[in-house]
Design a protein around this motif. Structure first.
Motif, PDB file in Angstrom:
ATOM      1  N   TRP A   1       1.418  14.129 -16.112  1.00  0.00           N
ATOM      2  CA  TRP A   1       1.642  12.722 -15.790  1.00  0.00           C
ATOM      3  C   TRP A   1       0.885  12.388 -14.517  1.00  0.00           C
ATOM      4  O   TRP A   1       1.047  13.061 -13.499  1.00  0.00           O
ATOM      5  N   GLN A   2       0.021  11.379 -14.581  1.00  0.00           N
ATOM      6  CA  GLN A   2      -0.674  10.901 -13.388  1.00  0.00           C
ATOM      7  C   GLN A   2      -0.752   9.381 -13.406  1.00  0.00           C
ATOM      8  O   GLN A   2      -1.159   8.790 -14.420  1.00  0.00           O
ATOM      9  N   HIS A   3      -0.359   8.773 -12.299  1.00  0.00           N
ATOM     10  CA  HIS A   3      -0.393   7.323 -12.213  1.00  0.00           C
ATOM     11  C   HIS A   3      -1.436   6.818 -11.236  1.00  0.00           C
ATOM     12  O   HIS A   3      -1.722   5.629 -11.186  1.00  0.00           O
ATOM     13  N   SER A   4      -2.029   7.745 -10.443  1.00  0.00           N
ATOM     14  CA  SER A   4      -2.945   7.314  -9.382  1.00  0.00           C
ATOM     15  C   SER A   4      -4.400   7.608  -9.668  1.00  0.00           C
ATOM     16  O   SER A   4      -5.287   6.997  -9.068  1.00  0.00           O
ATOM     17  N   ALA A   5      -4.684   8.546 -10.544  1.00  0.00           N
ATOM     18  CA  ALA A   5      -6.069   8.914 -10.858  1.00  0.00           C
ATOM     19  C   ALA A   5      -6.105   9.602 -12.216  1.00  0.00           C
ATOM     20  O   ALA A   5      -5.086  10.066 -12.724  1.00  0.00           O
ATOM     21  N   ILE A   6      -7.295   9.674 -12.803  1.00  0.00           N
ATOM     22  CA  ILE A   6      -7.463  10.378 -14.071  1.00  0.00           C
ATOM     23  C   ILE A   6      -7.274  11.874 -13.828  1.00  0.00           C
ATOM     24  O   ILE A   6      -7.783  12.411 -12.840  1.00  0.00           O
ATOM     25  N   PRO A   7      -6.540  12.592 -14.677  1.00  0.00           N
ATOM     26  CA  PRO A   7      -6.358  14.033 -14.491  1.00  0.00           C
ATOM     27  C   PRO A   7      -7.694  14.774 -14.446  1.00  0.00           C
ATOM     28  O   PRO A   7      -8.638  14.437 -15.171  1.00  0.00           O
ATOM     29  N   GLY A   8      -7.766  15.775 -13.594  1.00  0.00           N
ATOM     30  CA  GLY A   8      -9.011  16.511 -13.400  1.00  0.00           C
ATOM     31  C   GLY A   8      -9.596  17.094 -14.670  1.00  0.00           C
ATOM     32  O   GLY A   8     -10.824  17.149 -14.831  1.00  0.00           O
ATOM     33  N   LEU A   9      -8.757  17.548 -15.597  1.00  0.00           N
ATOM     34  CA  LEU A   9      -9.262  18.144 -16.835  1.00  0.00           C
ATOM     35  C   LEU A   9      -9.975  17.131 -17.727  1.00  0.00           C
ATOM     36  O   LEU A   9     -10.681  17.520 -18.652  1.00  0.00           O
ATOM     37  N   LEU A  10      -9.807  15.848 -17.440  1.00  0.00           N
ATOM     38  CA  LEU A  10     -10.404  14.812 -18.273  1.00  0.00           C
ATOM     39  C   LEU A  10     -11.509  14.039 -17.552  1.00  0.00           C
ATOM     40  O   LEU A  10     -12.058  13.091 -18.103  1.00  0.00           O
ATOM     41  N   GLN A  11     -11.842  14.437 -16.357  1.00  0.00           N
ATOM     42  CA  GLN A  11     -12.793  13.668 -15.554  1.00  0.00           C
ATOM     43  C   GLN A  11     -14.243  13.929 -15.947  1.00  0.00           C
ATOM     44  O   GLN A  11     -14.620  15.054 -16.262  1.00  0.00           O
ATOM     45  N   THR A  12     -15.039  12.885 -15.893  1.00  0.00           N
ATOM     46  CA  THR A  12     -16.484  13.041 -16.018  1.00  0.00           C
ATOM     47  C   THR A  12     -17.018  13.593 -14.706  1.00  0.00           C
ATOM     48  O   THR A  12     -16.336  13.575 -13.673  1.00  0.00           O
ATOM     49  N   SER A  13     -18.248  14.054 -14.731  1.00  0.00           N
ATOM     50  CA  SER A  13     -18.860  14.594 -13.521  1.00  0.00           C
ATOM     51  C   SER A  13     -18.917  13.538 -12.418  1.00  0.00           C
ATOM     52  O   SER A  13     -18.574  13.819 -11.256  1.00  0.00           O
ATOM     53  N   GLY A  14     -19.322  12.320 -12.770  1.00  0.00           N
ATOM     54  CA  GLY A  14     -19.433  11.263 -11.773  1.00  0.00           C
ATOM     55  C   GLY A  14     -18.090  10.886 -11.175  1.00  0.00           C
ATOM     56  O   GLY A  14     -17.969  10.694  -9.961  1.00  0.00           O
TER      57      GLY A  14
END
Length: 283
Positions: free
Chosen positions: A116-129
């Motif tokens: 659960w994350q409400h402040s940012a996209i979880p790291g496992l789903l992040q694009t490089s940028g």
């Protein structure tokens, strides 16, 4: 809340639980001391959170109080206090790359992730940028050594666990996480495009969104990750809290289920993502 305050509160809760076991068993402190072989002053110190009990103490305490069923949970609570708080500053002394690499063994070991994350996209789903923008925010805020390239590389390497078909991932994010512009409009749009791809046809992954106007029965103020049913990582501004006591893990599992019941998935999630993506592309 300061680190010492959190730990003191956790110690107080453990002490109260042990004191309640003795009281429910109808034992005085001296009677418990006689049954366990501890000095009665040690009993008093433990019950007043002055001294931490070890595993042997807890087992003997529960046996004397005919509460053997409490052993596992109480030992986990004590272990949680000993290592509940990971000081980011200690890990960050050589940069965020080390912090990110420290997660890898746990990710490889875990079979079921609930996030659960409400402040940012979880790291496992992040694009490089997006990862670069997110980690840059942390580096600048914490004023720590700048190893952004190593940190981004380590974060992207973590994402290899998503390709392991034996693992299961359930991600829920608040709509605000989609809207917080940690990077520029083009990079935000690219990140949201990636999330859109994850809403359909990924066998071992679910991605849900809590719309801004949704009202779950419980709206956790903190981001948290549940690893199997063994531990919970809670992210705070100064560091992380690790919960391992089964009763604590169960509370977070209940909170995650509450979020799941009002989250939108599939087509409904894609509609939210398209709306937000369109706003960034129009910027």
């Amino acid at each position: 809340m300061a680190t010492s305050t959190r730990i003191d509160e956790a110690k107080g809760i453990l002490a109260a639980r042990l004191r309640a076991l003795r009281s429910d068993a109808g034992l005085t402190g001296r009677a418990l001391a006689a049954r366990t072989g501890m000095d009665h002053t040690k009993i008093s110190k433990i019950e007043n959170a002055v001294q931490m009990p070890n595993q042997t103490d807890i087992r003997a305490w529960c046996k004397a109080c005919s509460a053997d069923e409490q052993v596992v949970d109480l030992i986990a609570a004590a272990q949680n206090i000993d290592a509940m708080y990971t000081e980011w500053r200690r890990l960050e002394e050589t940069g965020l790359g080390r912090v990110q690499r420290s997660f890898q063994p746990l990710y490889e070991k875990t079979r079921r992730f609930r996030v659960w994350q409400h402040s940012a996209i979880p790291g496992l789903l992040q694009t490089s940028g997006y990862a670069r923008g997110h980690l840059r925010t942390v580096i600048d805020f914490r004023n720590i050594p700048d190893d952004i390239d190593a940190a981004v590389a380590a974060r992207l390497r973590q994402q290899g666990v998503l390709r392991d078909g034996t693992k299961r991932f359930a991600f829920i994010v608040g709509e605000q996480a989609l809207r917080t512009p940690l990077v520029g409009p083009a990079e935000m749009a690219a990140q949201l495009d990636r999330l859109t791809e994850l809403t359909d046809g990924v066998a071992n992954l679910s991605f849900g969104i809590i719309p801004a106007r949704a009202k779950p029965s419980m709206m956790p103020p903190e981001n948290f990750w549940i690893y199997d049913a063994a531990r919970v990582r809670v992210d705070t501004v100064p560091g992380q809290i690790q919960h391992k006591a089964p009763s604590d893990v169960a509370v977070y599992e209940k909170a995650f289920e509450a979020l799941h019941t009002v989250a939108v998935y599939g087509q409904a999630a894609r509609e939210v993502l398209r709306t937000v993506t369109g706003e960034f592309r129009a910027t």
